[in-house]
Write a protein that holds these residues in place. Structure first.
Motif, PDB file in Angstrom:
ATOM      1  N   CYS A   1      -1.826   3.664   5.700  1.00 11.44           N
ATOM      2  CA  CYS A   1      -1.267   2.751   5.481  1.00 11.44           C
ATOM      3  C   CYS A   1      -1.360   1.626   6.316  1.00 11.44           C
ATOM      4  O   CYS A   1      -1.381   0.369   5.726  1.00 11.44           O
TER       5      CYS A   1
ATOM      6  N   SER B   1      -7.628  -4.889   2.516  1.00  9.25           N
ATOM      7  CA  SER B   1      -7.354  -3.259   2.045  1.00  9.25           C
ATOM      8  C   SER B   1      -6.979  -3.251   1.165  1.00  9.25           C
ATOM      9  O   SER B   1      -7.691  -2.509  -0.357  1.00  9.25           O
TER      10      SER B   1
ATOM     11  N   CYS C   1       0.587  -1.306   0.036  1.00  6.13           N
ATOM     12  CA  CYS C   1       0.078  -0.001   0.231  1.00  6.13           C
ATOM     13  C   CYS C   1       1.239   0.862   0.149  1.00  6.13           C
ATOM     14  O   CYS C   1       1.157   2.509  -0.727  1.00  6.13           O
TER      15      CYS C   1
ATOM     16  N   MET D   1      -9.082  -0.742  -2.324  1.00  6.12           N
ATOM     17  CA  MET D   1      -8.006   0.293  -2.483  1.00  6.12           C
ATOM     18  C   MET D   1      -8.813   0.498  -3.919  1.00  6.12           C
ATOM     19  O   MET D   1      -9.387   1.330  -4.812  1.00  6.12           O
TER      20      MET D   1
ATOM     21  N   CYS E   1      -9.945   2.694   2.963  1.00  6.19           N
ATOM     22  CA  CYS E   1      -9.719   1.414   3.658  1.00  6.19           C
ATOM     23  C   CYS E   1      -8.733   0.164   3.927  1.00  6.19           C
ATOM     24  O   CYS E   1      -8.637  -0.326   4.635  1.00  6.19           O
TER      25      CYS E   1
ATOM     26  N   SER F   1      -3.093  -2.203   6.982  1.00  8.38           N
ATOM     27  CA  SER F   1      -3.481  -2.692   5.654  1.00  8.38           C
ATOM     28  C   SER F   1      -3.530  -4.527   5.406  1.00  8.38           C
ATOM     29  O   SER F   1      -2.880  -5.164   6.210  1.00  8.38           O
TER      30      SER F   1
ATOM     31  N   ALA G   1      -8.187   6.242  -1.397  1.00 10.68           N
ATOM     32  CA  ALA G   1      -7.901   4.930  -1.482  1.00 10.68           C
ATOM     33  C   ALA G   1      -7.961   4.497   0.274  1.00 10.68           C
ATOM     34  O   ALA G   1      -8.788   3.446   0.853  1.00 10.68           O
ATOM     35  N   ALA G   2      -6.964   5.202  -0.176  1.00 12.18           N
ATOM     36  CA  ALA G   2      -5.799   4.082   1.112  1.00 12.18           C
ATOM     37  C   ALA G   2      -6.272   4.602   2.740  1.00 12.18           C
ATOM     38  O   ALA G   2      -6.540   3.473   3.523  1.00 12.18           O
TER      39      ALA G   2
END
Length: 128
Positions: free
Chosen positions: A92, A99, A69, A103, A125, A95, A121-122
């Motif tokens: 991240c 995850s 990530c 993303m 998620c 993650s 997105a990170a």
């Protein structure tokens, strides 16, 4: 002659084996937390060893998926600016492989596959 050759080969195996080197930076068997901390210290804190506690706090929930990530976030959202490694570690943290799939789905569905929104997105998620 065979014994001598065997001794030479065995000694070379022990000489280059990362398990026998005390401060090996081979990286293959390193813990994700250690890799994350090394990355944050090197790029965000200019190898200032006094900030090790800060790096540990940023990387406390690092996993192999967190490292992937971080790579994605640095590449797409931060234009490969590795000085932002600490920010990527925070985004991240925690993650998982789920995850990473999340993303990809968020980028596709919500951000029209705009990879520059990878950090967003990170943040959505990653499990905190």
């Amino acid at each position: 002659m065979k014994k001598l050759l065997g001794i030479i080969i065995l000694s070379l195996v022990f000489y280059v084996n990362p398990f026998t080197i005390s401060d090996s930076n081979a990286g293959w068997f390193s813990d994700p937390l250690e890799k994350c901390m090394n990355r944050v210290l090197k790029f965000s804190f200019d190898n200032d060893k006094e900030k090790t506690a800060n790096a540990a706090a940023y990387c406390k929930s690092a996993s192999s998926s967190s490292l992937k990530c971080m790579d994605r976030v640095l590449k797409f959202s931060f234009a490969n600016n590795k000085e932002k490694s600490a920010s990527a570690a925070v985004l991240c943290g925690g993650s998982t492989s789920s995850s990473l799939k999340c993303m990809d789905r968020v980028l596709k569905d919500s951000f029209d596959n705009d990879k520059e929104k990878m950090a967003n997105a990170a943040a959505v998620c990653a499990k905190k």
